[in-house]
Design a protein around this motif. Structure first.
Motif, PDB file in Angstrom:
ATOM      1  N   THR A 176       1.861   6.561  -6.857  1.00 35.67           N
ATOM      2  CA  THR A 176       0.924   7.534  -7.424  1.00 35.67           C
ATOM      3  C   THR A 176       1.220   8.974  -6.962  1.00 35.67           C
ATOM      4  OG1 THR A 176      -0.808   5.953  -6.677  1.00 35.67           O
ATOM      5  CG2 THR A 176      -1.757   8.037  -6.856  1.00 35.67           C
ATOM      6  N   VAL A 177       1.745   9.327  -6.106  1.00 30.60           N
ATOM      7  CA  VAL A 177       2.350  10.758  -6.062  1.00 30.60           C
ATOM      8  C   VAL A 177       3.400  11.079  -6.624  1.00 30.60           C
ATOM      9  CG1 VAL A 177       3.566  12.093  -4.254  1.00 30.60           C
ATOM     10  CG2 VAL A 177       1.616  10.674  -3.290  1.00 30.60           C
ATOM     11  N   PHE A 185       0.735  -1.311  -0.150  1.00 28.34           N
ATOM     12  CA  PHE A 185       0.081   0.009  -0.118  1.00 28.34           C
ATOM     13  C   PHE A 185       1.104   1.077  -0.043  1.00 28.34           C
ATOM     14  CE2 PHE A 185      -2.017   3.402   2.112  1.00 28.34           C
ATOM     15  CZ  PHE A 185      -3.272   3.604   1.615  1.00 28.34           C
ATOM     16  N   ILE A 186       2.024   1.229   0.750  1.00 29.15           N
ATOM     17  CA  ILE A 186       2.907   2.378   0.505  1.00 29.15           C
ATOM     18  C   ILE A 186       3.663   2.544  -0.639  1.00 29.15           C
ATOM     19  CG2 ILE A 186       4.995   3.136   1.710  1.00 29.15           C
ATOM     20  CD1 ILE A 186       4.244   2.065   4.378  1.00 29.15           C
ATOM     21  N   LEU A 203       0.971   4.114  -2.973  1.00 25.91           N
ATOM     22  CA  LEU A 203       0.820   5.253  -2.434  1.00 25.91           C
ATOM     23  C   LEU A 203       2.198   6.360  -2.976  1.00 25.91           C
ATOM     24  CD1 LEU A 203      -1.127   7.485  -0.642  1.00 25.91           C
ATOM     25  CD2 LEU A 203       0.565   6.908   1.086  1.00 25.91           C
TER      26      LEU A 203
END
Length: 102
Positions: free
Chosen positions: A69-70, A62-63, A66
């Protein structure tokens, strides 16, 4: 450990030198290509996270999703700002009563 640290520092110096020598006209196409690569990384992070066998790997996945995506969104924002630099300037709107008919 010293060898890995030496390679990392040398790679950082080479990366700074290579990126600083890129002209503004080449920056936007290079960013577009980098955004395509980041999109592939994001898809890979999602696939790996979906098949993780335990919760620790799910959290790490998940990290990764994330951060990817950033990175992807930030690349598109920077590319958009670079393209705005090359677009034609709009004429400013008249201020006050100058534009009104009498």
């Amino acid at each position: 450990m010293i060898t890995i640290l030496t390679i990392f520092v040398l790679a950082a110096f080479v990366g700074v030198e290579v990126v600083s020598k890129v002209s503004s006209t080449l920056h936007t196409p290079l960013m577009s290509g980098a955004n395509a690569i980041h999109g592939i990384i994001l898809v890979g992070a999602i696939l790996v996270t979906a098949h993780s066998p335990n919760w620790i790997l799910t959290v790490l996945g998940f990290i990764a999703v994330l951060l990817a995506t950033v990175n992807l969104v930030g690349g598109f924002v920077i590319t958009d700002r670079m393209l705005e630099m090359f677009s034609a300037k709009k004429a400013p709107k008249p201020v006050g009563n100058e534009g009104e008919a009498k």
